[in-house]
Write a protein that holds these residues in place. Structure first.
Motif, PDB file in Angstrom:
ATOM      1  N   GLY A 102      39.729  23.692   4.567  1.00  0.00           N
ATOM      2  CA  GLY A 102      38.748  24.766   4.557  1.00  0.00           C
ATOM      3  C   GLY A 102      37.655  24.554   3.513  1.00  0.00           C
ATOM      4  O   GLY A 102      37.622  23.557   2.800  1.00  0.00           O
ATOM      5  N   ARG A 103      36.752  25.563   3.423  1.00  0.00           N
ATOM      6  CA  ARG A 103      35.622  25.475   2.502  1.00  0.00           C
ATOM      7  C   ARG A 103      35.508  26.774   1.721  1.00  0.00           C
ATOM      8  O   ARG A 103      35.758  27.865   2.239  1.00  0.00           O
ATOM      9  N   GLY A 149      41.080  35.801   6.472  1.00  0.00           N
ATOM     10  CA  GLY A 149      40.395  37.073   6.626  1.00  0.00           C
ATOM     11  C   GLY A 149      41.323  38.261   6.439  1.00  0.00           C
ATOM     12  O   GLY A 149      42.549  38.136   6.380  1.00  0.00           O
ATOM     13  N   SER A 192      34.891  41.083   5.173  1.00  0.00           N
ATOM     14  CA  SER A 192      35.837  40.120   5.720  1.00  0.00           C
ATOM     15  C   SER A 192      35.949  40.299   7.225  1.00  0.00           C
ATOM     16  O   SER A 192      35.675  41.384   7.759  1.00  0.00           O
ATOM     17  N   ARG A 246      32.687  32.940  -1.058  1.00  0.00           N
ATOM     18  CA  ARG A 246      32.918  33.023   0.388  1.00  0.00           C
ATOM     19  C   ARG A 246      33.848  31.900   0.808  1.00  0.00           C
ATOM     20  O   ARG A 246      33.609  30.730   0.462  1.00  0.00           O
ATOM     21  N   ASP A 247      34.902  32.249   1.562  1.00  0.00           N
ATOM     22  CA  ASP A 247      35.862  31.242   2.001  1.00  0.00           C
ATOM     23  C   ASP A 247      35.973  31.280   3.522  1.00  0.00           C
ATOM     24  O   ASP A 247      35.467  32.183   4.179  1.00  0.00           O
ATOM     25  N   THR A 248      36.667  30.298   4.055  1.00  0.00           N
ATOM     26  CA  THR A 248      36.927  30.217   5.503  1.00  0.00           C
ATOM     27  C   THR A 248      38.397  30.482   5.782  1.00  0.00           C
ATOM     28  O   THR A 248      38.995  29.877   6.675  1.00  0.00           O
ATOM     29  N   ARG A 304      37.969  34.429  10.357  1.00  0.00           N
ATOM     30  CA  ARG A 304      36.734  33.740  10.001  1.00  0.00           C
ATOM     31  C   ARG A 304      36.514  33.642   8.504  1.00  0.00           C
ATOM     32  O   ARG A 304      35.713  32.829   8.057  1.00  0.00           O
ATOM     33  N   GLY A 305      37.171  34.456   7.698  1.00  0.00           N
ATOM     34  CA  GLY A 305      37.055  34.328   6.260  1.00  0.00           C
ATOM     35  C   GLY A 305      36.651  35.615   5.577  1.00  0.00           C
ATOM     36  O   GLY A 305      36.500  36.669   6.213  1.00  0.00           O
ATOM     37  N   THR A 306      36.473  35.504   4.236  1.00  0.00           N
ATOM     38  CA  THR A 306      36.197  36.660   3.393  1.00  0.00           C
ATOM     39  C   THR A 306      35.093  36.300   2.410  1.00  0.00           C
ATOM     40  O   THR A 306      35.015  35.163   1.942  1.00  0.00           O
ATOM     41  N   THR A 342      43.202  30.205   1.871  1.00  0.00           N
ATOM     42  CA  THR A 342      42.441  29.263   2.683  1.00  0.00           C
ATOM     43  C   THR A 342      43.308  28.072   3.014  1.00  0.00           C
ATOM     44  O   THR A 342      43.931  27.480   2.127  1.00  0.00           O
TER      45      THR A 342
END
Length: 774
Positions: A676-677, A699, A748, A694-696, A752-754, A672
């Motif tokens: 990010g978050r 991906g 994922s 969940r991350d941002t 956009r993230g996973t 990330t």
């Protein structure tokens, strides 16, 4: 005076015979016309069925992506195929004319038309501007044409098929839709037309219907015989009367030779217990004899009023009897069954009589006889009740049932018969057996006779159902048709046949491979031994390496930590402090890698153990978040934890859960970017508690997801650079989750993230409780 009367009588008889013959021929013509109309309707339905089949086949090919140019017209049952757009721009005048006709058909909502070359034209619109034009020879789709029956498609242009020996209809008959065409007395044909749904034409059947036939000749001979018999009798009577001398008047002294006619009637009434009655509606007077009084339930006979007589009739039947008496006219007889009042409707009598002729002593009187019909009525009710129960049982019978008379005309059928064979528009009382069978064939795709009984057939329907149809003849010549649903039996038989084929193939394959069994067993044992030696060697290597690597790493980590903390004084130059910190970080990272490798080895060897206890799952998750929060903050990543309230307890190992969450958070922070978050969620899902991270981040491509949870697997394509690590974090998390009886999942999307989740089963014995989270 007698001769004119006889002549008039003879003429009346002749007129009656002619009228009866004319009515019989009219009835036959009407029945023949109705049969032809039904056949025309069925032929039109079969034409539509062929068009439906071609349309479905065309849609099937188009849905599979096959272009129109690669679809063979014969595959869908037509002769020519062309797109509407191609026909509009074609150099062929016929194609352009077909396109104009197709546009008009789409606008009018029709799909079938006669082409200029007398082919049947089928238009299948795809949208408002495009469509497909199919053409097929009329003989392929229009059935029923033969030398004795002509099929006519009547529209803007006419097409005639067959009927070489049949008198053709006139334009007036075709415009009317039905009619007979005469050519002298020997030639006559009938024509019946029916509209074809979705077509710009009607379908007409033209059949031969001669007036002079063997059947008609027999009926004519019978009528002449019926006319000749009374004629000879009348003329014989006339001759007898004209030559017979007048009878002498009876001698008063002579005694009666035989009893009077009315005396014989009275004796018959007495012996048969039949009552006599007379009613005068005008004067409200009535008369009954003793037997009639007994049947009416009266204690007296003779004169009485009509009100007294009607009082002995059951109340529900009085108005009916009064109305029947009022409607009776001289020369007419009436019969009226009624119940008596004394039995409260249980005893039944029947009144029969007629009105007196005008000019009698008592004009306007109605007289007759009455007799007991209670047994007959009860028998009739029992028979009616039995018939009602039988019809109800047959009507609710789930399988088809039909009853035919000795002329094979339909008498009775149930709803299953019409529904299963789609005969709603065909069946009615009196329809011919052949007509029903022809209509049934439109819904039947397979029909075969059983080898042990020629009267039993198995039919397959378009719906996929199978029925065994049994036909049995009655002693009176009738026919009974009933069916049984054998769909499951047929499918089971087909499955059994397929299984037999597969078994036969398997046996043959087994026979071919039997010679290799010994060699395969030997190779299997060799490979198994190699695998066991390899596993033992790996376990021994990892055990030795863990000891050999951990001992110096502990010293390196311990001394570097002393240097970083400057426990014995300052180091001097700041670079020494930075070097010492790098040594400590690298040593700790290497130790974590060794621990992960050893854990994986223990899990694969089945030696890893966990100590599950009922715990609040948020506790180890919160602990892991607190431990790694500093690392996230150093990278400017927002880390938060959300937990549902309340959550049930789970049977889990506190250390293993914390390790799983740390592994997932480490991966999330690693991939990330700053700013990010990362969200950690703990939720109840059915009988499981889910922990999701969940991350941002960047991906992971979808094609790489299945191999991420395998040991030592990394996806380098996710970023331009590689990250440190062994690729064991997700594999360890998945293994720990499965050891707890749970499961593991990854979702994922690149850019956009996973979201990585593991599910642990809820403890059945412990209640949920509230908690505080970081």
């Amino acid at each position: 005076m007698v001769a004119p009367v006889l002549i008039v009588t003879f003429c009346i008889l002749a007129a009656c015979v002619v009228l009866v013959g004319w009515l019989g021929q009219t009835s036959k013509d009407r029945d023949a016309m109705q049969l032809a109309q039904r056949d025309a309707l069925l032929t039109g339905q079969m034409l539509n069925a062929s068009a439906d089949a071609a349309t479905r086949a065309l849609d099937t090919f188009l849905e599979t992506g096959r272009p129109l140019s690669r679809i063979d017209a014969e595959e869908i049952g037509v002769d020519h195929l062309v797109s509407l757009q191609s026909a509009r721009t074609s150099n062929d005048p016929l194609q352009r004319e077909l396109a104009e006709m197709a546009d008009g058909m789409i606008e009018a909502g029709t799909r079938l038309h006669l082409a200029p070359d007398n082919d049947i034209m089928l238009v299948h619109p795809l949208d408002a501007e495009t469509g497909i034009i199919s053409r097929v020879g009329a003989g392929k789709w229009v059935l029923g044409a033969n030398p004795v029956q002509r099929v006519i498609l009547d529209g803007e242009r006419n097409l005639s098929i067959g009927g070489q020996s049949v008198l053709a209809p006139t334009h007036t008959i075709l415009s009317q839709g039905t009619g007979f065409h005469y050519s002298g007395l020997l030639q006559r044909s009938l024509t019946a037309c029916a509209p074809v749904e979705g077509a710009a034409f009607s379908l007409c059947l033209n059949r031969s219907s001669p007036l002079v036939t063997v059947d008609n000749a027999i009926h004519l001979l019978l009528y002449l015989t019926l006319l000749a018999a009374p004629a000879f009798g009348v003329f014989g009577l006339y001759s007898s009367l004209s030559t017979r001398p007048a009878d002498p008047p009876p001698s008063p002294a002579a005694g009666p030779v035989q009893p009077a006619a009315h005396t014989l009637v009275e004796k018959a009434n007495i012996n048969g217990r039949i009552g006599a009655w007379r009613i005068s509606l005008a004067s409200s007077e009535a008369w009954i004899n003793e037997d009639a009084a007994r049947l009416f339930g009266l204690q007296f006979s003779g004169e009485l009023t009509t009100s007294e007589l009607f009082a002995q009739i059951f109340q529900d039947h009085r108005n009916q009897l009064r109305h029947a008496l009022e409607e009776t006219r001289p020369g007419q007889t009436f019969t009226m069954p009624v119940a008596t009042a004394m039995s409260r409707g249980e005893t039944w009598i029947e009144l029969r009589g007629s009105a007196n002729e005008p000019g009698k002593d008592q004009p306007g009187d109605i007289s007759g006889v009455v007799f007991d019909i209670t047994d007959a009525m009860r028998q009739r009710e029992r028979q009616k009740s039995s018939e009602t129960r039988l019809k109800t049982a047959i009507e609710h019978f789930p399988s088809p049932f039909a009853l035919w008379d000795n002329k094979h005309r339909l008498i009775f059928w149930n709803q299953a018969f019409t529904r299963i064979f789609a005969l709603e528009d065909v069946v009615r009382a009196g329809v011919a057996y052949e007509t029903v069978m022809l209509a049934r064939s439109a819904n039947v795709i397979s029909e075969r006779t059983t080898p042990d009984d020629a009267n039993v057939t198995v039919v397959g329907l378009r719906s996929g159902d199978w029925y065994k149809i049994v036909e049995r003849r009655s002693p009176a010549g009738g026919l009974t048709t009933f069916g049984l649903d054998v769909t499951q039996d047929v499918k089971s038989e087909e499955e059994l046949t397929q299984q037999r084929k597969k078994l036969r193939a398997a046996v043959q394959e087994l026979a071919r491979s039997e010679g290799h069994n010994v060699e395969l067993a030997r190779k299997y044992n060799e490979e198994k031994a190699k695998a066991e030696r390899s596993a033992n060697s790996k376990s021994a290597f990892l055990a030795n390496m863990s000891h050999e690597l951990r001992t110096p790493l502990n010293a390196i980590n311990g001394f570097s930590e002393i240097l970083v903390n400057e426990m014995y004084g300052p180091l001097g130059d700041m670079r020494y402090n930075e070097y010492a910190r790098d040594i400590l970080t690298s040593g700790q990272h290497l130790l974590d890698m060794i621990n992960d490798i050893l854990d994986i080895a223990k899990i694969e060897a089945g030696k890893m153990t966990i100590d599950p206890k009922p715990i609040d799952l948020v506790d180890p998750v919160d602990a892991a978040v607190r431990m790694i929060r500093r690392k996230a903050e150093d990278k400017d990543i927002t880390l938060s934890l959300q937990a549902d309230e309340p959550l049930p307890e789970v049977d889990a190992d506190h250390r293993a859960v914390r390790q799983m969450v740390l592994n997932l958070l480490s991966n999330a922070i690693k991939f990330t970017d700053p700013g990010g978050r990362i969200l950690v969620a703990v939720q109840k899902k059915d009988d499981f508690v889910r922990v999701a991270v969940r991350d941002t981040g960047v991906g992971i491509p979808k094609e790489h997801l299945p191999r991420l949870a395998q040991p030592f697997e990394q996806v380098h394509e996710t970023r331009e650079r590689n990250y440190d690590g062994t690729g064991l974090g997700l594999a360890l998390t998945k293994s720990f989750a499965e050891m707890h009886g749970g499961r593991f999942s990854i979702a994922s999307e690149v850019g956009r993230g996973t979201m990585v989740s593991f599910f642990l089963p809820v403890s059945r014995d412990m209640p949920s409780r509230d908690r505080d989270v970081a």
